[in-house]
Design a protein around this motif. Structure first.
Motif, PDB file in Angstrom:
ATOM      1  N   ASN A 130      21.088  -8.452   6.220  1.00  0.00           N
ATOM      2  CA  ASN A 130      20.263  -9.648   5.709  1.00  0.00           C
ATOM      3  C   ASN A 130      18.581  -9.618   6.037  1.00  0.00           C
ATOM      4  O   ASN A 130      18.257 -10.416   6.053  1.00  0.00           O
ATOM      5  CB  ASN A 130      20.743 -10.575   6.977  1.00  0.00           C
ATOM      6  N   GLY A 131      18.202  -8.218   5.878  1.00  0.00           N
ATOM      7  CA  GLY A 131      16.707  -8.172   6.119  1.00  0.00           C
ATOM      8  C   GLY A 131      16.062  -8.298   4.709  1.00  0.00           C
ATOM      9  O   GLY A 131      16.539  -8.153   3.822  1.00  0.00           O
ATOM     10  N   PRO A 132      14.724  -9.042   4.545  1.00  0.00           N
ATOM     11  CA  PRO A 132      14.254  -9.359   3.358  1.00  0.00           C
ATOM     12  C   PRO A 132      13.664  -7.877   2.930  1.00  0.00           C
ATOM     13  O   PRO A 132      13.520  -6.925   3.561  1.00  0.00           O
ATOM     14  CB  PRO A 132      13.336 -10.194   3.713  1.00  0.00           C
ATOM     15  N   ARG A 133      13.524  -7.624   1.732  1.00  0.00           N
ATOM     16  CA  ARG A 133      12.769  -6.753   1.140  1.00  0.00           C
ATOM     17  C   ARG A 133      11.311  -6.821   1.169  1.00  0.00           C
ATOM     18  O   ARG A 133      10.640  -7.790   0.450  1.00  0.00           O
ATOM     19  CB  ARG A 133      13.095  -6.353  -0.476  1.00  0.00           C
ATOM     20  N   ILE A 134      10.593  -6.078   1.908  1.00  0.00           N
ATOM     21  CA  ILE A 134       9.076  -5.867   2.031  1.00  0.00           C
ATOM     22  C   ILE A 134       8.576  -4.769   1.368  1.00  0.00           C
ATOM     23  O   ILE A 134       8.728  -3.765   1.398  1.00  0.00           O
ATOM     24  CB  ILE A 134       8.723  -6.043   3.276  1.00  0.00           C
ATOM     25  N   PRO A 135       7.795  -4.943   0.158  1.00  0.00           N
ATOM     26  CA  PRO A 135       7.308  -3.890  -0.521  1.00  0.00           C
ATOM     27  C   PRO A 135       6.294  -2.950   0.310  1.00  0.00           C
ATOM     28  O   PRO A 135       6.423  -1.825   0.040  1.00  0.00           O
ATOM     29  CB  PRO A 135       6.625  -4.611  -1.713  1.00  0.00           C
ATOM     30  N   SER A 136       5.558  -3.674   1.030  1.00  0.00           N
ATOM     31  CA  SER A 136       4.612  -2.829   1.795  1.00  0.00           C
ATOM     32  C   SER A 136       5.008  -1.866   2.830  1.00  0.00           C
ATOM     33  O   SER A 136       4.775  -0.938   3.124  1.00  0.00           O
ATOM     34  CB  SER A 136       3.612  -3.886   2.579  1.00  0.00           C
ATOM     35  N   MET A 137       6.007  -2.584   3.381  1.00  0.00           N
ATOM     36  CA  MET A 137       6.857  -1.726   4.508  1.00  0.00           C
ATOM     37  C   MET A 137       7.738  -0.524   3.660  1.00  0.00           C
ATOM     38  O   MET A 137       7.697   0.513   4.303  1.00  0.00           O
ATOM     39  CB  MET A 137       7.836  -2.671   5.148  1.00  0.00           C
ATOM     40  N   GLU A 138       8.348  -0.909   2.668  1.00  0.00           N
ATOM     41  CA  GLU A 138       8.983   0.167   2.020  1.00  0.00           C
ATOM     42  C   GLU A 138       8.106   1.250   1.626  1.00  0.00           C
ATOM     43  O   GLU A 138       8.404   2.390   1.636  1.00  0.00           O
ATOM     44  CB  GLU A 138       9.819  -0.765   0.931  1.00  0.00           C
ATOM     45  N   LEU A 139       7.034   0.658   1.043  1.00  0.00           N
ATOM     46  CA  LEU A 139       6.172   1.813   0.471  1.00  0.00           C
ATOM     47  C   LEU A 139       5.536   2.793   1.511  1.00  0.00           C
ATOM     48  O   LEU A 139       5.561   3.876   1.653  1.00  0.00           O
ATOM     49  CB  LEU A 139       4.964   1.017  -0.120  1.00  0.00           C
ATOM     50  N   ALA A 140       5.263   1.897   2.815  1.00  0.00           N
ATOM     51  CA  ALA A 140       4.566   2.853   3.880  1.00  0.00           C
ATOM     52  C   ALA A 140       5.815   3.771   4.565  1.00  0.00           C
ATOM     53  O   ALA A 140       5.310   4.693   5.106  1.00  0.00           O
ATOM     54  CB  ALA A 140       4.105   1.613   5.081  1.00  0.00           C
ATOM     55  N   LEU A 141       7.019   3.231   4.560  1.00  0.00           N
ATOM     56  CA  LEU A 141       7.922   4.354   5.055  1.00  0.00           C
ATOM     57  C   LEU A 141       8.266   5.386   4.159  1.00  0.00           C
ATOM     58  O   LEU A 141       8.518   6.466   4.777  1.00  0.00           O
ATOM     59  CB  LEU A 141       9.226   3.466   5.461  1.00  0.00           C
ATOM     60  N   LYS A 142       8.261   4.911   2.971  1.00  0.00           N
ATOM     61  CA  LYS A 142       8.176   6.154   2.001  1.00  0.00           C
ATOM     62  C   LYS A 142       7.056   7.230   2.103  1.00  0.00           C
ATOM     63  O   LYS A 142       7.237   8.304   1.925  1.00  0.00           O
ATOM     64  CB  LYS A 142       8.495   5.811   0.513  1.00  0.00           C
ATOM     65  N   GLN A 143       5.854   6.735   2.406  1.00  0.00           N
ATOM     66  CA  GLN A 143       4.917   7.428   2.537  1.00  0.00           C
ATOM     67  C   GLN A 143       4.729   8.429   3.634  1.00  0.00           C
ATOM     68  O   GLN A 143       4.735   9.504   3.942  1.00  0.00           O
ATOM     69  CB  GLN A 143       3.356   6.687   2.546  1.00  0.00           C
ATOM     70  N   ARG A 144       5.310   7.842   4.863  1.00  0.00           N
ATOM     71  CA  ARG A 144       5.409   8.488   6.108  1.00  0.00           C
ATOM     72  C   ARG A 144       6.722   9.720   5.876  1.00  0.00           C
ATOM     73  O   ARG A 144       6.367  10.769   6.397  1.00  0.00           O
ATOM     74  CB  ARG A 144       5.930   7.555   7.228  1.00  0.00           C
ATOM     75  N   LEU A 145       7.710   9.233   5.163  1.00  0.00           N
ATOM     76  CA  LEU A 145       8.702  10.347   5.122  1.00  0.00           C
ATOM     77  C   LEU A 145       8.294  11.576   4.153  1.00  0.00           C
ATOM     78  O   LEU A 145       8.492  12.650   4.569  1.00  0.00           O
ATOM     79  CB  LEU A 145       9.942   9.649   4.415  1.00  0.00           C
ATOM     80  N   ALA A 146       7.286  11.164   3.309  1.00  0.00           N
ATOM     81  CA  ALA A 146       6.909  12.160   2.031  1.00  0.00           C
ATOM     82  C   ALA A 146       5.697  13.246   3.080  1.00  0.00           C
ATOM     83  O   ALA A 146       5.421  14.233   2.955  1.00  0.00           O
ATOM     84  CB  ALA A 146       6.387  11.723   1.034  1.00  0.00           C
ATOM     85  N   GLU A 147       4.909  12.488   4.009  1.00  0.00           N
ATOM     86  CA  GLU A 147       4.149  13.175   4.639  1.00  0.00           C
ATOM     87  C   GLU A 147       4.909  14.253   5.761  1.00  0.00           C
ATOM     88  O   GLU A 147       4.160  15.297   5.927  1.00  0.00           O
ATOM     89  CB  GLU A 147       3.235  12.310   5.737  1.00  0.00           C
ATOM     90  N   GLN A 148       6.095  13.618   6.419  1.00  0.00           N
ATOM     91  CA  GLN A 148       6.575  14.500   7.392  1.00  0.00           C
ATOM     92  C   GLN A 148       7.444  15.643   6.526  1.00  0.00           C
ATOM     93  O   GLN A 148       7.639  16.709   7.214  1.00  0.00           O
ATOM     94  CB  GLN A 148       7.830  13.518   7.848  1.00  0.00           C
ATOM     95  N   ARG A 149       7.715  15.644   5.180  1.00  0.00           N
ATOM     96  CA  ARG A 149       8.410  16.685   4.469  1.00  0.00           C
ATOM     97  C   ARG A 149       7.104  17.170   3.566  1.00  0.00           C
ATOM     98  O   ARG A 149       7.422  17.800   2.421  1.00  0.00           O
ATOM     99  CB  ARG A 149       9.223  15.994   3.477  1.00  0.00           C
ATOM    100  N   ALA A 150       6.067  17.660   4.267  1.00  0.00           N
ATOM    101  CA  ALA A 150       4.923  18.277   3.473  1.00  0.00           C
ATOM    102  C   ALA A 150       5.243  19.838   2.907  1.00  0.00           C
ATOM    103  O   ALA A 150       4.841  20.120   2.122  1.00  0.00           O
ATOM    104  CB  ALA A 150       3.693  17.958   4.129  1.00  0.00           C
TER     105      ALA A 150
END
Length: 477
Positions: A370-390
């Protein structure tokens, strides 16, 4: 030339027409036909006392009869009391006496969740930890605790990884900032329960927000915090009082040993130096002074040089505090969630602006139900995951230039957090879990390689909640 018959005489037989042998219809007179059913329109005769009487209402209109029967007004019983439906909906059952006890399940210890050799095993929650988790409302009504003899949990590799981050941060007196994300019903809320259990067993101070939705959906009273401008902060005193009570119940033994280092004369009850933090919380008798008491407690827990225990600050359903709330300002403008004082306290700790002197952890879990879709949060989490998998040479995603719904405040909070994915379990962990289900008497089949592969596949390839649906919630007893 004038007509032979006028228009008014068209309904009567014409002499000229009759002479030609033409049959002209004759209209019947506008009088009611003879009827012998007039007695049916009479009111019913009055019955004797004690006999059933027709209580229907008859309405007579232009010779027609319409009958409207009264609605049955029988005894419907006592209506539910205020809040009774919500209490039943959120009722938590943690044990089932009809389930069989599992002999090989051991009780959780302080070092159980950080031991890699325990991955894939089932451990039960100690009774004291169960009471503490109840106080913070960590258990969810949708979880299947009530099917088994006693509440137990599976130690996953993600559990050992998360607890390892908490141990490392405490050893270095730093603050671990982790966001749990993953698929729907993959076990993120259960991971929060395991993190809290580890904190309770190691004498941490635990402050838990069970559902971030309650902070932003406009369901609690709020008021502006005095002397705050650009932006104006808002306090939620009723929610704050409830939070103080849960902190007191969950950490009562530790708070009774910690002493204050400052004088708090501004509170509703004067708290001098060297008073227990438990007495400080007890100063909040009503909602009016709850926010000032919580501020004093937070300052005491983060006092430098006071030898405080580590702190675990956790929240479930994170997306609800990453959007515009349902509250309104005095000018009827919508209030951003980060302008709510309790939310700001959590986001400051999650972003790293607030450091715990003795170390600790800030853990938040997302919600796909039931959580809303937050574009800024989803983008930030994807960026952190990509940085962790550098090391995998993964491209870091960027903003969509044609989308204008991004929020800079949200991205600033999640700029340096660590993201952990909680998705699927392996077949080894699935087999251990299914053996526990079978030993409890809930899974009535032989647990072999074929059965494990079948349930693992039906469960979306190891999604924990889907496996429970396929094996437990659809069984016929």
């Amino acid at each position: 030339m004038s007509a032979t018959n006028c228009l008014r005489c068209l309904g009567r037989p014409s002499v000229a027409g009759a002479s030609r042998g033409v049959v002209v219809p004759v209209f019947a007179p506008r009088t009611a036909p003879f009827s012998t059913t007039a007695i049916q329109n009479a009111l019913p005769a009055k019955g004797k006392s004690g006999e059933h009487q027709d209580r229907s209402v008859r309405v007579y209109r232009a010779g027609r009869k319409m009958t409207f029967k009264k609605k049955h007004t029988g005894d419907r019983g006592k209506p539910p009391a205020p809040g009774e439906r919500k209490a039943f909906r959120k009722k938590i059952v943690l044990s089932n006496d009809n389930a069989l006890p599992v002999p090989w399940v051991t009780e959780m210890e302080a070092s159980s969740l950080s031991n890699e050799n325990k991955v894939g095993t089932i451990v039960s929650l100690p009774p004291a930890v169960q009471d503490q988790l109840r106080a913070t409302e960590a258990f969810q009504p949708t979880q299947t605790w009530g099917l088994f003899r006693k509440p137990s949990t599976l130690i996953r590799k993600e559990t050992v990884e998360l607890v390892g981050k908490m141990e490392k941060a405490t050893a270095n007196k730093q603050t671990a900032r982790v966001v749990l994300t993953g698929e729907k019903i993959s076990g993120k809320s259960t991971m929060l329960i395991q993190a809290q259990s580890y904190a309770y067993l190691n004498n941490w101070i635990v402050i838990h927000f069970p559902d971030a939705q309650e902070l932003t959906n406009g369901s609690t009273e709020y008021a502006p915090v005095p002397n705050t401008e650009n932006p104006t902060l808002y306090m939620q005193q009723n929610y704050c009082l409830k939070l103080l009570q849960s902190i007191k119940k969950a950490n009562e033994k530790i708070l009774a040993k910690l002493l204050t280092v400052s004088n708090h004369s501004e509170l509703p009850q004067n708290i001098p130096v060297n008073q227990t933090l438990l007495s400080l919380i007890n100063a909040a008798k009503e909602a009016e002074g709850a926010w000032s008491v919580f501020q004093a407690l937070w300052s005491e827990l983060n006092a430098h040089g006071a030898n405080r225990p580590p702190i675990l600050l956790s929240m479930d359903n994170l997306p609800h505090i990453m959007k515009i709330s349902e509250y309104r300002s005095a000018s009827f403008d919508k209030i951003h969630s980060h302008d709510l004082s309790l939310v700001k306290l959590f986001t400051e700790a999650l972003s790293g602006n607030t450091r715990f002197p003795s170390g600790g952890a800030v853990i938040a879990a997302t919600n796909r139900n039931n959580g809303p879709r937050i574009p800024s949060m989803e983008l930030a989490l994807k960026q952190r995951l990509a940085e962790q998998r550098a090391s995998q040479e993964e491209t870091v995603p960027v903003r969509d230039p044609y989308f204008k719904g991004y929020d800079d405040r949200v991205e600033k909070v999640l700029k340096s957090v660590e993201v952990m994915e909680v998705n699927r379990i392996g077949k080894r962990e699935a087999r251990s879990l299914m053996e526990y289900w079978a030993a409890s008497g809930l899974l009535r089949t032989t647990v072999d390689e074929q059965t494990v592969s079948e349930k693992w596949t039906l469960g979306g390839g190891g999604v924990l909640g889907e496996m429970e649906r396929a094996a437990l919630l659809t069984m016929k007893i």
